[in-house]
Scaffold this active site. Sequence first.
Site, PDB file in Angstrom:
ATOM      1  N   ASN A   7      -2.016  12.354 -53.833  1.00  0.00           N
ATOM      2  CA  ASN A   7      -1.018  13.391 -53.571  1.00  0.00           C
ATOM      3  C   ASN A   7       0.240  12.993 -54.349  1.00  0.00           C
ATOM      4  O   ASN A   7       1.030  12.177 -53.890  1.00  0.00           O
ATOM      5  CB  ASN A   7      -0.747  13.447 -52.069  1.00  0.00           C
ATOM      6  CG  ASN A   7       0.264  14.523 -51.705  1.00  0.00           C
ATOM      7  OD1 ASN A   7       0.769  15.239 -52.564  1.00  0.00           O
ATOM      8  ND2 ASN A   7       0.572  14.625 -50.425  1.00  0.00           N
ATOM      9  N   ARG A  91      -4.389  16.572 -54.500  1.00  0.00           N
ATOM     10  CA  ARG A  91      -3.781  17.643 -53.696  1.00  0.00           C
ATOM     11  C   ARG A  91      -2.791  18.401 -54.572  1.00  0.00           C
ATOM     12  O   ARG A  91      -1.903  17.792 -55.182  1.00  0.00           O
ATOM     13  CB  ARG A  91      -3.033  17.050 -52.510  1.00  0.00           C
ATOM     14  CG  ARG A  91      -2.349  18.135 -51.727  1.00  0.00           C
ATOM     15  CD  ARG A  91      -1.309  17.612 -50.797  1.00  0.00           C
ATOM     16  NE  ARG A  91      -0.706  18.738 -50.108  1.00  0.00           N
ATOM     17  CZ  ARG A  91       0.475  18.699 -49.551  1.00  0.00           C
ATOM     18  NH1 ARG A  91       1.193  17.612 -49.592  1.00  0.00           N
ATOM     19  NH2 ARG A  91       0.954  19.752 -48.943  1.00  0.00           N
ATOM     20  N   HIS A 180       0.144  24.886 -46.623  1.00  0.00           N
ATOM     21  CA  HIS A 180      -0.611  24.099 -45.633  1.00  0.00           C
ATOM     22  C   HIS A 180      -2.064  24.571 -45.507  1.00  0.00           C
ATOM     23  O   HIS A 180      -2.691  24.358 -44.463  1.00  0.00           O
ATOM     24  CB  HIS A 180       0.021  24.180 -44.229  1.00  0.00           C
ATOM     25  CG  HIS A 180       1.441  23.734 -44.159  1.00  0.00           C
ATOM     26  ND1 HIS A 180       2.422  24.507 -43.594  1.00  0.00           N
ATOM     27  CD2 HIS A 180       2.048  22.616 -44.580  1.00  0.00           C
ATOM     28  CE1 HIS A 180       3.581  23.869 -43.654  1.00  0.00           C
ATOM     29  NE2 HIS A 180       3.377  22.717 -44.266  1.00  0.00           N
ATOM     30  N   ARG A 241      14.864  24.342 -42.667  1.00  0.00           N
ATOM     31  CA  ARG A 241      14.715  25.667 -43.286  1.00  0.00           C
ATOM     32  C   ARG A 241      14.868  26.760 -42.234  1.00  0.00           C
ATOM     33  O   ARG A 241      14.382  26.619 -41.108  1.00  0.00           O
ATOM     34  CB  ARG A 241      13.322  25.793 -43.920  1.00  0.00           C
ATOM     35  CG  ARG A 241      13.208  25.041 -45.221  1.00  0.00           C
ATOM     36  CD  ARG A 241      11.792  25.147 -45.769  1.00  0.00           C
ATOM     37  NE  ARG A 241      11.303  23.825 -46.076  1.00  0.00           N
ATOM     38  CZ  ARG A 241      10.030  23.458 -46.062  1.00  0.00           C
ATOM     39  NH1 ARG A 241       9.086  24.328 -45.748  1.00  0.00           N
ATOM     40  NH2 ARG A 241       9.686  22.231 -46.357  1.00  0.00           N
ATOM     41  N   GLU A 383      -5.703  16.251 -43.969  1.00  0.00           N
ATOM     42  CA  GLU A 383      -5.824  16.934 -45.258  1.00  0.00           C
ATOM     43  C   GLU A 383      -6.553  16.056 -46.276  1.00  0.00           C
ATOM     44  O   GLU A 383      -7.322  16.549 -47.091  1.00  0.00           O
ATOM     45  CB  GLU A 383      -4.419  17.296 -45.787  1.00  0.00           C
ATOM     46  CG  GLU A 383      -3.793  18.431 -44.996  1.00  0.00           C
ATOM     47  CD  GLU A 383      -2.283  18.436 -45.015  1.00  0.00           C
ATOM     48  OE1 GLU A 383      -1.682  17.521 -44.416  1.00  0.00           O
ATOM     49  OE2 GLU A 383      -1.699  19.349 -45.603  1.00  0.00           O
TER      50      GLU A 383
END
Length: 398
Positions: A7, A91, A180, A241, A383
Amino acid sequence: MNILVVNAGSSSMKYQLINMDDETVMAKGNAERIGIEGSKLVHRATGKDPVEVVQPMSNHTEAIRLIMKELTDPEHGAVSDMSQIHAVGHRIVHGGDKMTKSVIVDDYVKSEIEKAIAWAPLHNGGALMGIEACENVMPGVPMVTVFDTAFHQTIPDYAHVYGIPYKYYAENRIRRYGAHGTSHRYVSQRCAQFLGLPLENSRIISCHVGNGGSITAVKNGQSVDTSMGLTPLEGILMGSRSGDVDPTVVEFIMRDGKTIQEAMDVLNKQSGLLGVSGVSSDMRDIVSTAQQGNARSQLALNIFNYRIRKYIGAYAAAMGGVDAIVFTAGIGENVQVVREGVLQGLEWMGVKLDPERNKQRGDEFLISTDDSPVKVVVIATNEELMIARDTLALVSAQ
Ligand code: ADP
């Protein structure tokens, strides 16, 4: 088969080496501050002491070289030489609108990742550097890319096209992409297995709630809507956010002379839990200060829970009902007051929370009552394992 899952970001490279015979992690680590003063590698092989190597890494190729050195180190390593790393799974945050599933890396795939840099500048740029670094250091080793956006490519047009002039969609590919996806795919599959539900005939709402978060409606194993949009700014309230806001808010933020970039920074980095509470973007701080009586932390928590509940209602409507709700990621897996706050008042739609079960900790557990028509589970996301499984499947079929 041993698979290295990578990743890569613009200045970091996280990795896990997974033995696919039993799906166990052999080693994991993170190369940090690549190309920046003070680069270091933190590495740990399973069952061995962690090591920290402070050494300059001026680019991703130097980082992967150092990672290989540690993975094959007689003392700290996990394999005796590089030939025991059989494939690499990368990823990728954004696959644009062409990448609908995981694929073997080739020039076309790389050009699509490059095209999507506009939507994920920091990550996609870094991921490309990560792929090229692995190609340099591990020539001939098959590589697979797994896209966070791919799972959401099944979302129908009426849910992914924005209500703005159509030319922005047709010419500029402005649309809902979501995020996601690998996590939503993993937890929805595990949720169905855990409950004994047939995935191909199921309606699952997947709540990936971490520092960033998104809610996804998964019907018959496919994503049919998700709360994140063109970028990870849309949807639920997040650590820093804003999630959904009226776009006119941007105009107001800019009235004191801020540039559009500064206004977007307000929404991305100074909003959410942090912006509302003024305390922190971290849920642990929000829960503890709310419990001590901080009214704005309590408000931030209330907004946070309410937004998720609202999406659950919306997605139950989108799918014509819901069989199961699954919580995952840092907050979804660990914060019982959030799960309780989200599910409060959903009894009308058949959600009955068992407060005792909700106190459990672990990787996979049920938190609804035995007679709850809608099952609610907590599933720890993985993941990396999903990426390794996709990589194994594609490389084995070659
Ligand atoms: P991301 O991957 O989006 O950066 P994570 O999934 O790691 O985020 O989630 C981070 C959030 O989860 C933080 O708000 C943190 O407070 C919360 N969190 C993680 N672990 C725990 C825990 N054990 N207890 C309470 N909150 C936790």
